[in-house]
Scaffold this motif. Structure first.
Motif, PDB file in Angstrom:
ATOM      1  N   TYR A 333     -74.882  -6.935 -54.484  1.00 32.40           N
ATOM      2  CA  TYR A 333     -75.539  -7.819 -55.407  1.00 32.40           C
ATOM      3  C   TYR A 333     -76.290  -7.315 -56.357  1.00 32.40           C
ATOM      4  N   TYR A 442     -78.376 -16.482 -51.425  1.00 32.03           N
ATOM      5  CA  TYR A 442     -78.209 -16.149 -52.707  1.00 32.03           C
ATOM      6  C   TYR A 442     -78.166 -16.910 -53.832  1.00 32.03           C
ATOM      7  N   ARG A 446     -80.541 -16.578 -56.986  1.00 31.25           N
ATOM      8  CA  ARG A 446     -79.540 -16.102 -58.589  1.00 31.25           C
ATOM      9  C   ARG A 446     -79.668 -17.343 -59.480  1.00 31.25           C
ATOM     10  N   ASP A 450     -81.449 -14.011 -63.109  1.00 29.74           N
ATOM     11  CA  ASP A 450     -80.720 -13.030 -62.807  1.00 29.74           C
ATOM     12  C   ASP A 450     -81.428 -11.615 -62.700  1.00 29.74           C
TER      13      ASP A 450
END
Length: 458
Positions: A333, A442, A446, A450
């Motif tokens: 990730y 996530y 996110r 970012d």
């Protein structure tokens, strides 16, 4: 020392933290956009309260219309003010928190603002520039004239205190903080001086705010910068910071220079990294003499280099995964997607101290709300990679107290768990991928940004 928290919060504005649309579903979730924004706001506040900073810098604040150097408007304005209200309402943070009204930086479609919040119980805002009111840009106090300085009009009128800068300050002593502003325009040494570009006309300039740190009898000069998104302009724009006289030639003995930002140059990029940073970090007198907090690992390999990555992949476009492939802490990730490759370790902090300004900086930590920080699940760290200092829990759904590995993320095994004891999942586990990308894991983090935040003691 003072503590600085820096975060590029992607496209920060009111919709990020207080979206009015309660009748529209948040993509990738079962909740509406308003509920999602409330959770993002709470993640930001939790990050602040986990290790309380003295200064909190948010770059990528949206601007609305207006001339360069004037106050931001529209969603960015609403978002900055709403976050200030949320900070002041927080029982841990409180009413002493202030906001330097953000200004429009750059022109055209690339303009942004930078929101600088600070704790007025510990620091006094000193400018360095002044505010002349209406839709005018900020300017130097000398150009405006002390008698022409004014306080901010609504809705910015309660952001700064109507309190005089202490007499010990070497920047604007005796002037009320609410009549001062950040600096957005910088010039060279020529006569007449030329405006510095970062690197071209219309590109976003850096944003300078100054603070009197009474406990340490020093001025903190905080320069925040968001470079253009392409390697060449980003490297040249970052290099131009070494020519900002306020941070280099004119850094006084009682002044600490702090440069934070998203420099959009990967510190592992052998070609562009020297262009961007050498003139900043080379020793005086050839360079500006700054110390960079985040540096390439000794081994440019996995898992070592993941310890200094600051950018997260998109959920889609062959993006983020919980696969064990790259090891702890990056897994699949951290880094950048294939269509936007090479933007891996791009956020940083640089510091320089006058002879009477304290230092050196300490305790740099990449704030990872996926795995948690510091990176101490594998010790010693591979190749001596820096683990960080400050403790942050995962912001994903956690394993409940009373169960094995309590407090760890439900959707991402950490060492010594996982198929090979290094955490993560075996590639191809579709159920694990969906769970990891879900909103409570996530997806929420996110959706907030970012980028990973950075925190440091200066």
């Amino acid at each position: 020392m003072a503590r600085v928290l820096y975060w590029n919060i992607q496209q920060f504005g009111i919709n990020k933290i207080n979206n009015p649309f309660f009748n529209r579903r948040q993509i990738g979730s079962t909740i509406n956009m308003q509920q999602a924004s409330t959770q993002r706001a709470q993640l930001i506040l939790d990050t602040m309260t986990s290790n309380i900073p003295d200064i909190f810098v948010v770059i990528e604040t949206s601007t609305g219309g207006g001339v360069e150097g004037s106050l931001i408007t529209a969603g960015g304005q609403q978002g900055a003010l709403d976050l200030l209200a949320k900070i002041r309402a927080n029982a841990v943070l409180g009413a002493n928190w202030m906001l330097v009204p953000p200004l429009i930086l750059g022109q055209g479609g690339v303009s942004e603002g930078i929101s600088v919040f600070y704790n007025s119980a510990n620091l006094s805002f000193t400018g360095p520039w002044g505010w002349q009111g209406a839709a005018n840009p900020s300017d130097s106090v000398a150009n405006i004239g002390i008698g022409n300085l004014v306080g901010y009009a609504a809705p910015w009128n309660n952001c700064l205190p109507a309190v005089a800068v202490p007499g010990g300050s070497n920047v604007n002593p005796g002037i009320n903080s609410n009549q001062l502003a950040g600096q957005w325009l910088f010039t060279d040494n020529a006569m007449p001086p030329n405006r510095l570009q970062f690197p071209g006309i219309g590109n976003r300039p850096p944003y300078l705010t100054t603070f009197w740190d009474v406990a340490n009898a020093r001025t903190i000069k905080l320069l925040a910068y968001h470079a253009p998104p392409n390697f060449g302009p980003a490297a040249n724009g970052t290099n131009q910071l070494s020519n900002v006289r306020e941070m280099t030639n004119n850094l006084a003995a009682n002044e600490a220079g702090v440069i934070v930002g998203d420099f959009n140059v990967n510190i592992f990029n052998a070609y562009f990294e020297p262009i961007a940073y050498n003139n900043l970090i080379n020793l005086l007198p050839a360079g500006a003499g700054y110390t960079r907090a985040i540096n390439p690992t000794a081994n440019n390999v996995w898992p070592d280099k993941g310890y200094v990555f600051t950018h997260m992949k998109h959920k889609y476009r062959n993006g983020a995964t919980p696969w064990e492939t790259n090891g702890y802490p990056a897994y699949g990730y951290l880094g950048s997607n294939n269509h936007f490759a090479g933007y891996d370790s791009i956020d940083n902090v640089l510091t320089r101290y006058g002879a009477a300004a304290g230092g050196p900086a300490a305790n740099i930590t990449i704030v990872n709300r996926i795995t948690g920080s510091p990176y101490n699940a594998v010790m010693p760290t591979p190749g001596g990679a820096p683990p960080g200092h400050y403790v942050y829990t995962t912001g994903m759904a956690q394993i409940p107290v009373g169960m094995a590995n309590a407090g760890s993320p439900v959707a991402l095994p950490l060492p010594p768990n996982g198929p090979n004891g290094d955490g993560g999942y075996t590639p191809g586990n579709i159920g694990a991928l969906r769970r990891f990308l879900g909103w409570d894991n996530y997806g929420k983090i996110r959706s907030t940004s970012d980028h990973l935040p950075l925190i440091i003691d200066i």
